[in-house]
Design a protein around this motif. Structure first.
Motif, PDB file in Angstrom:
ATOM      1  N   PRO A 194      -9.748  22.756  -2.556  1.00 13.94           N
ATOM      2  CA  PRO A 194      -9.626  21.354  -2.780  1.00 13.94           C
ATOM      3  C   PRO A 194      -9.766  20.806  -4.320  1.00 13.94           C
ATOM      4  O   PRO A 194      -9.600  19.796  -4.506  1.00 13.94           O
ATOM      5  N   TRP A 195     -10.038  21.961  -5.140  1.00 16.26           N
ATOM      6  CA  TRP A 195      -9.950  21.568  -6.482  1.00 16.26           C
ATOM      7  C   TRP A 195      -8.458  21.734  -7.057  1.00 16.26           C
ATOM      8  O   TRP A 195      -8.241  21.273  -8.091  1.00 16.26           O
ATOM      9  N   LEU A 237      -8.150  13.744  -1.550  1.00 18.47           N
ATOM     10  CA  LEU A 237      -9.125  14.600  -2.349  1.00 18.47           C
ATOM     11  C   LEU A 237     -10.119  13.731  -2.896  1.00 18.47           C
ATOM     12  O   LEU A 237     -11.491  13.843  -3.094  1.00 18.47           O
ATOM     13  N   ALA A 238      -9.415  12.584  -3.796  1.00 19.63           N
ATOM     14  CA  ALA A 238     -10.327  11.825  -4.615  1.00 19.63           C
ATOM     15  C   ALA A 238     -11.391  11.075  -3.742  1.00 19.63           C
ATOM     16  O   ALA A 238     -12.504  10.872  -3.986  1.00 19.63           O
ATOM     17  N   ALA A 239     -10.787  10.618  -2.456  1.00 20.92           N
ATOM     18  CA  ALA A 239     -11.502   9.915  -1.524  1.00 20.92           C
ATOM     19  C   ALA A 239     -12.604  10.664  -1.099  1.00 20.92           C
ATOM     20  O   ALA A 239     -13.903  10.125  -0.754  1.00 20.92           O
ATOM     21  N   THR A 240     -12.437  12.011  -0.836  1.00 24.12           N
ATOM     22  CA  THR A 240     -13.517  12.840  -0.070  1.00 24.12           C
ATOM     23  C   THR A 240     -14.491  12.924  -1.305  1.00 24.12           C
ATOM     24  O   THR A 240     -15.853  13.311  -0.769  1.00 24.12           O
ATOM     25  N   SER A 241     -14.127  13.111  -2.355  1.00 26.05           N
ATOM     26  CA  SER A 241     -15.184  13.610  -3.476  1.00 26.05           C
ATOM     27  C   SER A 241     -16.033  12.289  -3.570  1.00 26.05           C
ATOM     28  O   SER A 241     -17.154  12.326  -3.869  1.00 26.05           O
ATOM     29  N   ARG A 242     -15.315  10.985  -3.540  1.00 24.58           N
ATOM     30  CA  ARG A 242     -16.262   9.863  -3.806  1.00 24.58           C
ATOM     31  C   ARG A 242     -17.215   9.726  -2.593  1.00 24.58           C
ATOM     32  O   ARG A 242     -18.460   9.315  -2.570  1.00 24.58           O
ATOM     33  N   ALA A 243     -16.708   9.962  -1.223  1.00 19.99           N
ATOM     34  CA  ALA A 243     -17.618  10.022  -0.019  1.00 19.99           C
ATOM     35  C   ALA A 243     -18.487  11.210  -0.293  1.00 19.99           C
ATOM     36  O   ALA A 243     -19.755  10.788   0.065  1.00 19.99           O
ATOM     37  N   ALA A 244     -18.352  12.464  -0.907  1.00 19.61           N
ATOM     38  CA  ALA A 244     -19.353  13.196  -0.707  1.00 19.61           C
ATOM     39  C   ALA A 244     -20.552  13.005  -1.921  1.00 19.61           C
ATOM     40  O   ALA A 244     -21.693  13.075  -1.786  1.00 19.61           O
ATOM     41  N   SER A 245     -20.155  12.148  -3.046  1.00 18.27           N
ATOM     42  CA  SER A 245     -21.113  11.711  -3.972  1.00 18.27           C
ATOM     43  C   SER A 245     -21.965  10.669  -3.411  1.00 18.27           C
ATOM     44  O   SER A 245     -23.128  10.626  -3.558  1.00 18.27           O
ATOM     45  N   LEU A 282       0.857  -1.518  -0.032  1.00 20.65           N
ATOM     46  CA  LEU A 282       0.151  -0.007  -0.038  1.00 20.65           C
ATOM     47  C   LEU A 282       1.026   1.083   0.006  1.00 20.65           C
ATOM     48  O   LEU A 282       1.825   1.305   0.795  1.00 20.65           O
ATOM     49  N   THR A 283       0.708   2.096  -0.926  1.00 20.16           N
ATOM     50  CA  THR A 283       1.332   3.384  -0.861  1.00 20.16           C
ATOM     51  C   THR A 283       0.637   4.594  -0.078  1.00 20.16           C
ATOM     52  O   THR A 283      -0.513   4.369   0.359  1.00 20.16           O
ATOM     53  N   THR A 284       1.509   5.337   0.146  1.00 18.61           N
ATOM     54  CA  THR A 284       1.122   6.589   1.032  1.00 18.61           C
ATOM     55  C   THR A 284       0.275   7.404   0.237  1.00 18.61           C
ATOM     56  O   THR A 284       0.561   7.981  -0.727  1.00 18.61           O
ATOM     57  N   LEU A 285      -0.737   7.583   1.075  1.00 13.89           N
ATOM     58  CA  LEU A 285      -1.900   8.733   0.337  1.00 13.89           C
ATOM     59  C   LEU A 285      -1.342  10.180   0.177  1.00 13.89           C
ATOM     60  O   LEU A 285      -0.995  10.486   1.277  1.00 13.89           O
ATOM     61  N   ASN A 286      -1.343  10.696  -1.003  1.00 13.35           N
ATOM     62  CA  ASN A 286      -1.088  12.007  -1.121  1.00 13.35           C
ATOM     63  C   ASN A 286      -2.206  12.880  -0.940  1.00 13.35           C
ATOM     64  O   ASN A 286      -3.515  12.297  -0.983  1.00 13.35           O
ATOM     65  N   ARG A 287      -2.184  14.301  -1.507  1.00 12.34           N
ATOM     66  CA  ARG A 287      -3.055  15.270  -1.421  1.00 12.34           C
ATOM     67  C   ARG A 287      -4.231  14.761  -2.344  1.00 12.34           C
ATOM     68  O   ARG A 287      -5.275  14.748  -2.130  1.00 12.34           O
ATOM     69  N   ALA A 288      -3.720  14.372  -3.598  1.00 11.68           N
ATOM     70  CA  ALA A 288      -4.724  14.109  -4.720  1.00 11.68           C
ATOM     71  C   ALA A 288      -5.460  12.729  -4.358  1.00 11.68           C
ATOM     72  O   ALA A 288      -6.812  12.731  -4.500  1.00 11.68           O
TER      73      ALA A 288
END
Length: 281
Positions: free
Chosen positions: A158-159, A62-70, A53-59
């Motif tokens: 976050p964009w 943000l992709a994970a929070t976008s999926r959670a928001a959707s 497993l790699t270390t999560l970066n900013r991108a």
């Protein structure tokens, strides 16, 4: 055999018999020895490879929070264990891109980093005071947890996935300053009742003072500074790493990721110079 050599003189018959015996013996010597066949075994199946497993970066965050928001806005119920829980992360948050901002006393505890001039513009003050999020709407619903403190950090703009300052400049013909977008992505450092209290800020800022070198006065940074946050994602009581909320369907949901904070640092714009760091753990 006597019938075969009946008309052959005895010496010739003897020689012939000896020659035949030698020929038969030679045939026996040339006959290959039987070889015990080794059992044929199938090659063992290769061991399954597990991708590290790699270390999560900013991108990634943000992709994970976008999926959670959707998912939240669509009313989807996430099933199964959340693979984000326990993942390591390291993100950069740019700040001060447009110059100095109000001093810490004027904006204490808002979870945003800023820089300001010191007395007579001789120093530069960097500061970040986490917000007290324990009783906020997003966290209060997790009352069944044993969290005793929750300290929050916003991730502005976050964009921008690269963690750099925006190159967009305000329209000079626009009258008045445009209102910034509200914060919609945050990280919440959670502390349980049994956790060490050493890492808690309790309203205190992460602060650092930049002083001039020699007689050269300090210049305002053209690309601001960076906050580095590192740690691992934790889980809310429902087992999810990210929780979202919106007050109406026309608003982008605000999403907060729970975390165990391992490191906070201030760096220059490109991250090549570490100005100061703290290791709460």
């Amino acid at each position: 055999m006597s019938g075969l050599f009946r008309n052959v003189p005895r010496p010739v018959a003897v020689l012939t018999t000896v020659a035949a015996a030698l020929l038969l013996a030679q045939c026996d010597r040339n006959r290959p020895e039987p070889i015990d066949a080794e059992p044929v075994t199938a090659d063992p199946a290769p061991a399954p490879t597990v991708a590290a497993l790699t270390t999560l970066n900013r991108a990634d965050l943000l992709a994970a929070t976008s999926r959670a928001a959707s998912a939240y806005a669509a009313g989807e119920q996430m099933e199964g264990a959340d693979a984000l829980v326990g993942r390591q992360f390291s993100i950069r948050i740019p700040f001060g891109c447009n110059g100095p901002q109000p001093t810490q006393a004027e904006a204490a505890g808002d979870g945003l980093a800023r820089w300001s001039w010191g007395p007579e513009n001789q120093t530069i003050q960097l500061s970040l005071t986490p917000g007290d999020w324990l009783n906020t709407a997003l966290i209060a619903g997790a009352s069944e947890s044993d969290w005793e403190a929750v300290e929050g950090f916003w991730v502005p703009r976050p964009w921008l996935t690269a963690g750099d300052c925006s190159t967009v400049r305000a329209d000079p013909l626009q009258s008045g300053a445009g209102a910034p977008s509200p914060q919609t992505v945050g990280l919440a450092a959670v502390f349980g009742a049994d956790d060490s209290r050493v890492g808690r800020r309790n309203g205190r800022a992460y602060a650092f003072t930049i002083r001039p070198t020699g007689d050269t006065p300090l210049a305002a940074p053209t690309r601001g500074y960076r906050v580095v946050l590192e740690g691992r994602l934790a889980g809310f009581p429902d087992g999810r790493a990210i929780r979202c909320r919106a007050s109406n369907p026309d608003q982008r949901p605000v999403c907060i990721a729970a975390m165990r904070l391992d490191r906070v640092g201030f760096t220059n714009a490109d991250g090549s110079v570490l100005l100061s760091e703290w290791r709460p753990g």
